[in-house]
Design a protein around this motif. Structure first.
Motif, PDB file in Angstrom:
ATOM      1  N   ASP A 179       0.841  -1.209   0.000  1.00  0.00           N
ATOM      2  CA  ASP A 179       0.000   0.000   0.000  1.00  0.00           C
ATOM      3  C   ASP A 179       0.872   1.255   0.000  1.00  0.00           C
ATOM      4  O   ASP A 179       0.573   2.231  -0.691  1.00  0.00           O
ATOM      5  CB  ASP A 179      -0.922   0.018   1.232  1.00  0.00           C
ATOM      6  N   ALA A 180       1.940   1.222   0.786  1.00  0.00           N
ATOM      7  CA  ALA A 180       2.827   2.400   0.850  1.00  0.00           C
ATOM      8  C   ALA A 180       3.449   2.652  -0.520  1.00  0.00           C
ATOM      9  O   ALA A 180       3.554   3.802  -0.965  1.00  0.00           O
ATOM     10  CB  ALA A 180       3.915   2.184   1.901  1.00  0.00           C
ATOM     11  N   PHE A 181       3.838   1.590  -1.181  1.00  0.00           N
ATOM     12  CA  PHE A 181       4.465   1.765  -2.507  1.00  0.00           C
ATOM     13  C   PHE A 181       3.444   2.324  -3.498  1.00  0.00           C
ATOM     14  O   PHE A 181       3.740   3.232  -4.281  1.00  0.00           O
ATOM     15  CB  PHE A 181       5.039   0.426  -2.992  1.00  0.00           C
ATOM     16  N   GLU A 182       2.248   1.779  -3.422  1.00  0.00           N
ATOM     17  CA  GLU A 182       1.167   2.243  -4.308  1.00  0.00           C
ATOM     18  C   GLU A 182       0.945   3.752  -4.108  1.00  0.00           C
ATOM     19  O   GLU A 182       0.819   4.502  -5.081  1.00  0.00           O
ATOM     20  CB  GLU A 182      -0.109   1.446  -3.971  1.00  0.00           C
ATOM     21  N   LEU A 183       0.937   4.171  -2.855  1.00  0.00           N
ATOM     22  CA  LEU A 183       0.707   5.596  -2.546  1.00  0.00           C
ATOM     23  C   LEU A 183       1.817   6.483  -3.113  1.00  0.00           C
ATOM     24  O   LEU A 183       1.551   7.526  -3.706  1.00  0.00           O
ATOM     25  CB  LEU A 183       0.656   5.798  -1.025  1.00  0.00           C
ATOM     26  N   HIS A 184       3.060   6.047  -2.917  1.00  0.00           N
ATOM     27  CA  HIS A 184       4.190   6.827  -3.454  1.00  0.00           C
ATOM     28  C   HIS A 184       4.098   6.893  -4.978  1.00  0.00           C
ATOM     29  O   HIS A 184       4.290   7.946  -5.581  1.00  0.00           O
ATOM     30  CB  HIS A 184       5.526   6.224  -3.034  1.00  0.00           C
ATOM     31  N   TYR A 208      11.959 -11.669   3.401  1.00  0.00           N
ATOM     32  CA  TYR A 208      10.540 -11.434   3.101  1.00  0.00           C
ATOM     33  C   TYR A 208      10.128 -12.285   1.910  1.00  0.00           C
ATOM     34  O   TYR A 208      10.976 -12.732   1.125  1.00  0.00           O
ATOM     35  CB  TYR A 208      10.262  -9.937   2.891  1.00  0.00           C
ATOM     36  N   PRO A 209       8.817 -12.528   1.750  1.00  0.00           N
ATOM     37  CA  PRO A 209       8.359 -13.487   0.737  1.00  0.00           C
ATOM     38  C   PRO A 209       8.531 -12.991  -0.709  1.00  0.00           C
ATOM     39  O   PRO A 209       8.409 -11.798  -0.987  1.00  0.00           O
ATOM     40  CB  PRO A 209       6.862 -13.668   1.041  1.00  0.00           C
ATOM     41  N   ALA A 210       8.764 -13.952  -1.586  1.00  0.00           N
ATOM     42  CA  ALA A 210       8.924 -13.651  -3.015  1.00  0.00           C
ATOM     43  C   ALA A 210       7.667 -12.989  -3.567  1.00  0.00           C
ATOM     44  O   ALA A 210       7.730 -12.157  -4.478  1.00  0.00           O
ATOM     45  CB  ALA A 210       9.225 -14.947  -3.768  1.00  0.00           C
ATOM     46  N   SER A 211       6.505 -13.359  -2.987  1.00  0.00           N
ATOM     47  CA  SER A 211       5.238 -12.794  -3.501  1.00  0.00           C
ATOM     48  C   SER A 211       5.219 -11.269  -3.323  1.00  0.00           C
ATOM     49  O   SER A 211       4.623 -10.556  -4.139  1.00  0.00           O
ATOM     50  CB  SER A 211       4.047 -13.422  -2.778  1.00  0.00           C
ATOM     51  N   VAL A 212       5.878 -10.756  -2.293  1.00  0.00           N
ATOM     52  CA  VAL A 212       5.924  -9.294  -2.087  1.00  0.00           C
ATOM     53  C   VAL A 212       6.734  -8.654  -3.207  1.00  0.00           C
ATOM     54  O   VAL A 212       6.343  -7.629  -3.780  1.00  0.00           O
ATOM     55  CB  VAL A 212       6.526  -8.940  -0.707  1.00  0.00           C
ATOM     56  N   LEU A 213       7.845  -9.303  -3.555  1.00  0.00           N
ATOM     57  CA  LEU A 213       8.695  -8.748  -4.612  1.00  0.00           C
ATOM     58  C   LEU A 213       7.934  -8.714  -5.937  1.00  0.00           C
ATOM     59  O   LEU A 213       7.960  -7.711  -6.667  1.00  0.00           O
ATOM     60  CB  LEU A 213       9.968  -9.589  -4.746  1.00  0.00           C
ATOM     61  N   SER A 214       7.230  -9.814  -6.245  1.00  0.00           N
ATOM     62  CA  SER A 214       6.518  -9.831  -7.538  1.00  0.00           C
ATOM     63  C   SER A 214       5.377  -8.822  -7.534  1.00  0.00           C
ATOM     64  O   SER A 214       5.107  -8.167  -8.547  1.00  0.00           O
ATOM     65  CB  SER A 214       6.040 -11.238  -7.906  1.00  0.00           C
ATOM     66  N   GLU A 215       4.725  -8.645  -6.394  1.00  0.00           N
ATOM     67  CA  GLU A 215       3.635  -7.656  -6.332  1.00  0.00           C
ATOM     68  C   GLU A 215       4.182  -6.237  -6.454  1.00  0.00           C
ATOM     69  O   GLU A 215       3.597  -5.374  -7.126  1.00  0.00           O
ATOM     70  CB  GLU A 215       2.853  -7.851  -5.016  1.00  0.00           C
ATOM     71  N   LEU A 216       5.341  -5.979  -5.842  1.00  0.00           N
ATOM     72  CA  LEU A 216       5.964  -4.651  -5.967  1.00  0.00           C
ATOM     73  C   LEU A 216       6.286  -4.365  -7.432  1.00  0.00           C
ATOM     74  O   LEU A 216       6.114  -3.242  -7.923  1.00  0.00           O
ATOM     75  CB  LEU A 216       7.247  -4.578  -5.121  1.00  0.00           C
ATOM     76  N   LYS A 217       6.732  -5.398  -8.136  1.00  0.00           N
ATOM     77  CA  LYS A 217       7.061  -5.207  -9.564  1.00  0.00           C
ATOM     78  C   LYS A 217       5.789  -4.873 -10.346  1.00  0.00           C
ATOM     79  O   LYS A 217       5.802  -3.989 -11.211  1.00  0.00           O
ATOM     80  CB  LYS A 217       7.725  -6.484 -10.113  1.00  0.00           C
ATOM     81  N   ARG A 218       4.707  -5.560 -10.011  1.00  0.00           N
ATOM     82  CA  ARG A 218       3.442  -5.291 -10.719  1.00  0.00           C
ATOM     83  C   ARG A 218       2.993  -3.845 -10.480  1.00  0.00           C
ATOM     84  O   ARG A 218       2.561  -3.154 -11.394  1.00  0.00           O
ATOM     85  CB  ARG A 218       2.348  -6.268 -10.270  1.00  0.00           C
ATOM     86  N   ILE A 219       3.121  -3.393  -9.233  1.00  0.00           N
ATOM     87  CA  ILE A 219       2.721  -2.013  -8.905  1.00  0.00           C
ATOM     88  C   ILE A 219       3.609  -1.029  -9.680  1.00  0.00           C
ATOM     89  O   ILE A 219       3.125  -0.066 -10.280  1.00  0.00           O
ATOM     90  CB  ILE A 219       2.815  -1.757  -7.374  1.00  0.00           C
ATOM     91  N   ALA A 220       4.910  -1.293  -9.685  1.00  0.00           N
ATOM     92  CA  ALA A 220       5.843  -0.413 -10.403  1.00  0.00           C
ATOM     93  C   ALA A 220       5.443  -0.325 -11.866  1.00  0.00           C
ATOM     94  O   ALA A 220       5.351   0.770 -12.444  1.00  0.00           O
ATOM     95  CB  ALA A 220       7.268  -0.929 -10.254  1.00  0.00           C
ATOM     96  N   GLU A 221       5.177  -1.477 -12.458  1.00  0.00           N
ATOM     97  CA  GLU A 221       4.805  -1.503 -13.890  1.00  0.00           C
ATOM     98  C   GLU A 221       3.548  -0.697 -14.147  1.00  0.00           C
ATOM     99  O   GLU A 221       3.453   0.066 -15.105  1.00  0.00           O
ATOM    100  CB  GLU A 221       4.575  -2.946 -14.349  1.00  0.00           C
ATOM    101  N   ARG A 222       2.580  -0.882 -13.254  1.00  0.00           N
ATOM    102  CA  ARG A 222       1.295  -0.180 -13.428  1.00  0.00           C
ATOM    103  C   ARG A 222       1.493   1.338 -13.429  1.00  0.00           C
ATOM    104  O   ARG A 222       0.788   2.060 -14.099  1.00  0.00           O
ATOM    105  CB  ARG A 222       0.370  -0.582 -12.280  1.00  0.00           C
ATOM    106  N   HIS A 223       2.501   1.795 -12.684  1.00  0.00           N
ATOM    107  CA  HIS A 223       2.706   3.243 -12.562  1.00  0.00           C
ATOM    108  C   HIS A 223       3.882   3.751 -13.381  1.00  0.00           C
ATOM    109  O   HIS A 223       4.288   4.896 -13.231  1.00  0.00           O
ATOM    110  CB  HIS A 223       2.915   3.607 -11.087  1.00  0.00           C
ATOM    111  N   GLY A 224       4.441   2.893 -14.205  1.00  0.00           N
ATOM    112  CA  GLY A 224       5.546   3.329 -15.063  1.00  0.00           C
ATOM    113  C   GLY A 224       6.832   3.607 -14.303  1.00  0.00           C
ATOM    114  O   GLY A 224       7.700   4.331 -14.794  1.00  0.00           O
TER     115      GLY A 224
END
Ligand SMILES: Cc1ncc(COP(=O)(O)O)c(C=O)c1O
Length: 421
Positions: A179-184, A208-224
């Protein structure tokens, strides 16, 4: 102090005189009197297969017949070309270009500059860097800015730039990080997320779990926004896979590697990036050039060592050795699973860590140097991060060596409990 040498991360006012190492061999450092010290932290995490792997040393000797340093603008050389191709072949698919430098810190500095250069050259104004709390990326000004702040960088604070920090995805709190990453990202200002994949090293071996890393990547992609994976510590099998990102099925936009790149034999680093990032710098306009160099970029002898390291990975059963080491580590760590003297007993790949329960923990915990001295007396090179004891041995370490290390950890905790440490 009768030596003019100023050692890194060393308080000379407190440390005993430095012991001299005269040779290295496999998982050991050999002192002047012939004592063999088990290098249970791979000499600051660089040595992967073992000290002085024969094929890597032979490649270095052979390269010395032809090369010393060669300027890396206007000219190239075979070791750098072969290495770049080899790296692209084995790195997560989608990375297409390789920029050389000479340490983990510089590989991250290069990554940050690539990310900002990408947006600058694309005509988009983005300059914020997101990082994870407790991260560590090196000791240069840029990497200190991105790393956790504390006593280590207090004096330099006026020079450090601001970054956006995400909370660590502790068990049950993973969503807060996302959520914090999404907000930034929603501000549209984030150029890149700079992150140690799956485990924060110097920040206390926090996993920390691999699923967090993959989700962070998805968020990054969504926001360019770009993702920079700092694989300086995790790369070359430490986390169980060649690169830690593989476990999350993630291809970062930029990947930093050093330490095990040459098997630990010589200093070298590489920053890999996508064709898109290279493309944003490719132009007939000189102003779009990637303005970064260092004198020793792509040292041919270091590149030859890294090419030999790649061959070791291709030709020797390295993955099997890593698997065996993972199992040996797990079997030995188990005895502390429910031990009330320890907390957070954990493992990722070849790395194990556990926190000695103390009243005042943290990196500067007084118990750290005392533990280090205790281990040194037992001919073990183990450097706890405060009260966090960890082992990150070379892959050639034997079961007997590991037994010695775990017995010493047990003994240290026993001594600590009765106030004898
Ligand atoms: C994740 C990470 N990044 C960067 C660095 C810095 O590397 P170097 O000490 O080679 O500059 C380190 C060093 O431990 C590291 O663990």
């Amino acid at each position: 102090m009768n030596s003019p040498v100023w050692h890194p991360f060393t308080q000379h006012g407190l440390e005993p005189p430095m012991k001299r190492i005269v040779q290295t061999d496999g998982a050991c450092l050999i002192e002047e009197d012939g004592s063999r010290i088990l290098d249970a932290i791979s000499s600051w995490w660089v040595i992967t297969h073992g000290h002085r792997h024969p094929a890597i040393m032979e490649a270095i000797r052979a390269a010395c017949e032809n090369y010393d340093q060669i300027i890396f603008a206007e000219y190239t050389h075979e070791p750098a070309e072969d290495l770049a191709r080899g790296l692209i072949e084995i790195a997560p698919a989608g990375l297409a270009h390789v920029f050389y430098s000479d340490s983990g810190s510089t590989s991250v500095e290069v990554a940050l500059k690539m990310a900002l250069g990408f947006f600058h050259n694309s005509g988009t104004r983005r300059s914020r860097i997101c990082v994870m709390e407790d991260g560590y990326h090196g000791d240069t000004i840029g990497t200190m800015s991105a790393g956790e702040r504390g006593v280590f960088n207090q004096a330099y604070e006026p020079l450090l730039f601001g970054v956006d920090r995400l909370p660590f995805p502790a068990p049950g709190r993973e969503q807060e990080t996302l959520d914090a990453f999404e907000l930034h990202c929603a501000t549209g200002q984030v150029a890149a997320l700079l992150i140690e994949p799956l485990i924060l090293g110097a920040g206390g071996m926090r996993i920390y779990p691999a699923s967090v890393l993959s989700e962070l990547k998805r968020i990054a992609e969504r926001h360019g926004a770009l993702m920079i994976a700092d694989e300086v510590m995790t790369g070359w099998g430490r986390a169980g896979s060649l690169f830690a990102c593989e476990q999350a099925g993630v291809t970062p936009d930029i990947l930093c590697t050093s330490k095990g790149l040459t098997g630990g034999a010589l200093p070298l680093a590489a920053t890999l990036c996508t064709a898109e990032i290279f493309g944003a710098h490719l132009s007939t306009d000189r102003r779009r050039t990637f303005f970064h160099s260092s004198s020793y970029t792509a040292n041919p002898i270091a590149c030859a060592a890294a090419v030999a390291n790649l061959a070791v990975w291709h030709e020797e059963p390295v993955r099997e050795r890593i698997g065996a080491l993972e199992r040996m580590q797990r079997e030995r760590l188990q005895r502390f699973d429910t031990d009330p003297r320890f907390a957070n007993v954990r493992q990722l790949g070849t790395i194990t860590a556990l926190d000695l329960k103390v009243s005042a923990g943290g990196y500067l915990s007084e118990v750290g140097p005392r533990l280090r001295a205790f281990f040194r007396e037992r001919r073990l090179l183990i450097r706890p991060l405060g009260n966090v004891i960890y082992l990150m041995p070379p892959y050639c370490v034997t079961a007997t060596d590991l037994d010695r290390a775990y017995d010493a950890i047990d003994e240290a905790a026993a001594c600590f409990a009765v106030g004898r440490l």
